[in-house]
Design an enzyme around this catalytic site. Structure first.
Site, short mmCIF file in Angstrom:
data_model
loop_
_atom_site.label_atom_id
_atom_site.label_comp_id
_atom_site.label_asym_id
_atom_site.label_seq_id
_atom_site.Cartn_x
_atom_site.Cartn_y
_atom_site.Cartn_z
N GLY A 171 0.84 -1.21 0.00
CA GLY A 171 0.00 0.00 0.00
C GLY A 171 0.87 1.25 0.00
O GLY A 171 0.64 2.17 -0.80
N TYR A 172 1.83 1.29 0.88
CA TYR A 172 2.69 2.47 0.95
C TYR A 172 3.67 2.51 -0.23
O TYR A 172 4.11 3.59 -0.64
CB TYR A 172 3.40 2.55 2.31
N HIS A 173 3.98 1.35 -0.76
CA HIS A 173 4.78 1.30 -1.99
C HIS A 173 4.04 2.02 -3.12
O HIS A 173 4.60 2.89 -3.80
CB HIS A 173 5.06 -0.16 -2.36
N TYR A 208 -4.64 0.43 13.25
CA TYR A 208 -3.28 0.95 13.43
C TYR A 208 -2.91 1.13 14.90
O TYR A 208 -2.22 0.31 15.47
CB TYR A 208 -3.10 2.26 12.66
#
Ligand code: CA
Length: 651
Positions: free
Chosen positions: A296-298, A453
């Site tokens: 996702g953060y990639h 989170y």
């Protein structure tokens, strides 16, 4: 007399500037710029009211600066954003898709309202996601109520969420209860990531709302003054690393390009672009994967890098990014097409959440525009109608430790993604050795996901459950989380009619986990796990299935899925010691705050002293019938499935 008159004028001017909230903004603007002559004249005689009016005229007719990311002549209002906008009129604010329906924040808005102590709910309130929906609703309907709502709510937010950094500096010293509450609120409202989110979105909102009669000169100076404070706060408080820093840098660069009138604008732009150019080399491994090891953060990082490139290019600054920057982004996209399953999702390793086909097609189409020469991106963007399929099948990303075993590129293919890489950061989980396996339209071994989170003890406990090593498809000692994440690649290649990957992770003090995966004849899988070292305790292999009701044979340590469509797998575990198959608690969280129960199993045995424990897992398609057996003798894995026999040499 003349001197006295002048000083009186100056006093009046400064009084009037002080009287108008945000009146200070004229000092923050370079009024020598083209088109600002009338503003400058008005400021010079102390008439800030007239100056504000002239400034509003200037911005309403300003030309030449392109805001990328939205076509202001073709704004659309999708249904979900229409709902967000309408709910916002009643102060029901869309903060997080994981908390729907949206909460009511009071007629007199309480910006500290925190109904569930999940930090995201408190942080993301200050991203003001419904503001952009209000802007789009205003643009598409022309209804003033949306513009008025935004102006009222944002002014209210500015009133109630002051930034007083002197209190941060005093932190730890004696603060009154009221000051403590302010500091707590600032830690959410003014976290640089949230500030950068507002910095970005307010450009679009500004570009749309400025045409509303409700957008007065007084509001303009307040808006701009606050905007400058936002950018300045980020400039002084960039996050140390990771995706937060990338987001902040890109958004500050946007602010610098869009508002060159600010005295600080050049610095915002240079710093923002400078950070992106420096961080792309630091945060992206040579194999193209962003170092947080979360898909996702990639993908978010790809978007950040491309957004900055598009905005700079549209405003004549493409040269700010060297060819190596562009080549790196292209490599990052190659990671994505390798780890994306045919349904558009990727393994939920770390904190990744599920994506679907449409979302991914949209991404690939955007990427195709950025890389029109890339035949593979075109192929994925067009679902095979243009371009070319990648020329390879199985593929390794050796620095970041992702290994993809596959027999094709379509929905009917079998595809496994193994994760065994270096240590990473907060979004990474202690899950080395884990994998997901897709076959003919079904993900048989999905990762547990992440669920939430951070927050209070209750929220934290929910996160911890999903992070545990034992809820991943890998090996544990005494069910504990692995202590070290740092897998090394031992072998990658093709032998004995199998694609083979072998990695070792120093999982615990005194226990190294070596996992060797054979993808045999593009058809079935043999996984050899070895737990070595002087640690003692109970070693166990864990497998979590997709939601289903499998047939289980505890005595045989085997299971079989029973899907009516005939797309099934059989799994059996063999061990060099007496091994017990146990049913375990299993959950699957494809997106934030959503979870489904699923079957999960462990296969455990005691490990006394130095003796290694060896497991062989065979995962065969349902079509391969007959009994399964497997053993490891002198470096060779002998496997039989029905009448078919295989001998696989350990690398
Ligand atoms: Ca996970």
């Amino acid at each position: 007399m003349k001197t006295l008159f002048l000083s009186l004028t100056l006093i009046v001017a400064s009084l009037s500037a002080a009287a108008m909230p945000g009146g200070d903004v004229f000092r923050k603007l370079n009024l020598d710029g083209k088109g600002l002559e009338k503003v400058k004249t008005a400021v010079a005689v102390g008439d800030t009211t007239r100056a504000a009016g002239e400034l509003l005229s200037y911005y309403r007719s300003r030309k030449g600066i392109v805001l990328t990311g939205i076509d202001l002549d073709r704004v659309k209002l999708p249904d979900d954003e229409r709902m967000m906008a309408d709910e916002a009129l009643d102060h029901r604010f869309f903060v997080h898709y994981g908390y729907q329906p949206s909460f009511f924040y009071g007629d007199d808005i309480d910006w500290t309202y925190w109904p569930v102590k999940d930090n995201e709910l408190r942080w993301q309130l200050h991203r003001h996601k419904w503001f952009i929906a209000l802007a789009k609703a205003y643009k598409t309907t022309g209804d003033e109520k949306y513009a008025k709502a935004w102006i009222e709510q944002y002014a209210d937010w500015m009133d109630k969420n002051p930034l007083d950094t002197t209190l941060f500096r005093k932190h730890g010293k004696l603060l009154t209860a009221e000051q403590q509450a302010l500091v707590e609120n600032m830690s959410f409202a003014w976290r640089p990531l949230e500030v950068s989110h507002r910095l970005q979105e307010q450009l679009t909102i500004f570009a749309i709302m400025i045409n509303s009669p409700a957008f007065t000169p007084e509001f303009l100076v307040r808006f701009l003054d606050e905007y400058e404070m936002h950018a300045g706060h980020i400039m002084r408080n960039f996050s140390a690393q990771g995706n937060h820093l990338l987001f902040e840098a890109q958004r500050v660069a946007f602010a610098g390009i869009y508002f060159p009138e600010f005295r600080g604008a050049r610095e915002w732009l240079q710093q923002g672009i400078g950070i992106l150019n420096e961080q792309i080399g630091r945060q992206v491994y040579a194999d193209g994967m962003q170092f947080e090891l979360d898909f996702g953060y990639h993908m978010a990082s790809i978007e950040i890098f491309l957004k900055a490139l598009r905005m700079a290019s549209a405003n004549g600054m493409r040269d700010a990014f060297p060819p190596s920057y562009i080549a790196t982004v292209e490599r990052m996209i190659e990671v994505v097409w390798n780890v994306t399953f045919p349904d558009g999702s990727q393994p939920l390793f770390g904190d990744h959440k599920t994506t679907d086909k449409n979302e991914m097609l949209k991404k690939f189409r955007t990427w195709e525009q950025a890389f029109p020469e890339n035949r593979q991106i075109a192929w994925f963007a067009s679902e095979g109608k243009r371009g070319e399929r990648p020329a390879y099948l199985s593929h390794a990303f050796k620095t970041s430790g992702f290994y993809i075993l596959r027999n094709g590129w379509n929905a009917a293919s079998t595809m496994m993604v193994v994760k065994a890489g270096p240590p990473a950061f907060w979004h990474n989980q202690p899950d080395n050795g884990t994998f997901e396996l897709w076959r003919k339209g079904r993900n048989f071994f999905p990762d547990s996901g992440c669920y939430v989170y951070s927050g209070d003890d209750k929220v934290q406990a929910e996160r911890e459950w999903f992070r545990q090593t034992r809820v991943h498809n890998t090996l544990t000692l005494d069910g504990a989380d692995i202590e070290r994440t740092d897998s090394k690649l031992l072998y990658w290649g093709h032998s004995c009619k199998a694609d083979v990957v072998s990695t070792a992770n120093p999982s615990y003090l005194g226990l190294t986990h070596t996992r060797t995966v054979f993808f045999v004849e593009g058809e079935f899988l043999v996984i050899v796990d070895r737990a070595e070292g002087d640690a003692t305790g109970k070693v166990a292999l864990h497998y979590g299935l997709c939601p289903c009701e499998p047939k289980i044979d505890l005595a045989d340590a085997s299971l079989e899925t029973l899907f009516a469509d005939g797309n099934n797998i059989r799994l059996q575990v063999f061990c060099n010691r007496p091994c017990t198959m146990t049913s375990e608690e299993g959950w699957l969280s494809p997106s934030y705050r959503s979870k489904t129960e699923r079957p999960a199993f462990s296969f455990g045995c005691p490990k006394p002293g130095n003796a290694p424990v060896e497991f062989i897992t065979v995962i065969a398609p349902g079509e391969m019938s007959g009994s399964i057996s497997a053993s490891l003798v002198s470096g060779k894995v002998k496997v039989s499935i029905g009448r078919r026999k295989y001998e696989l040499a350990m690398p």
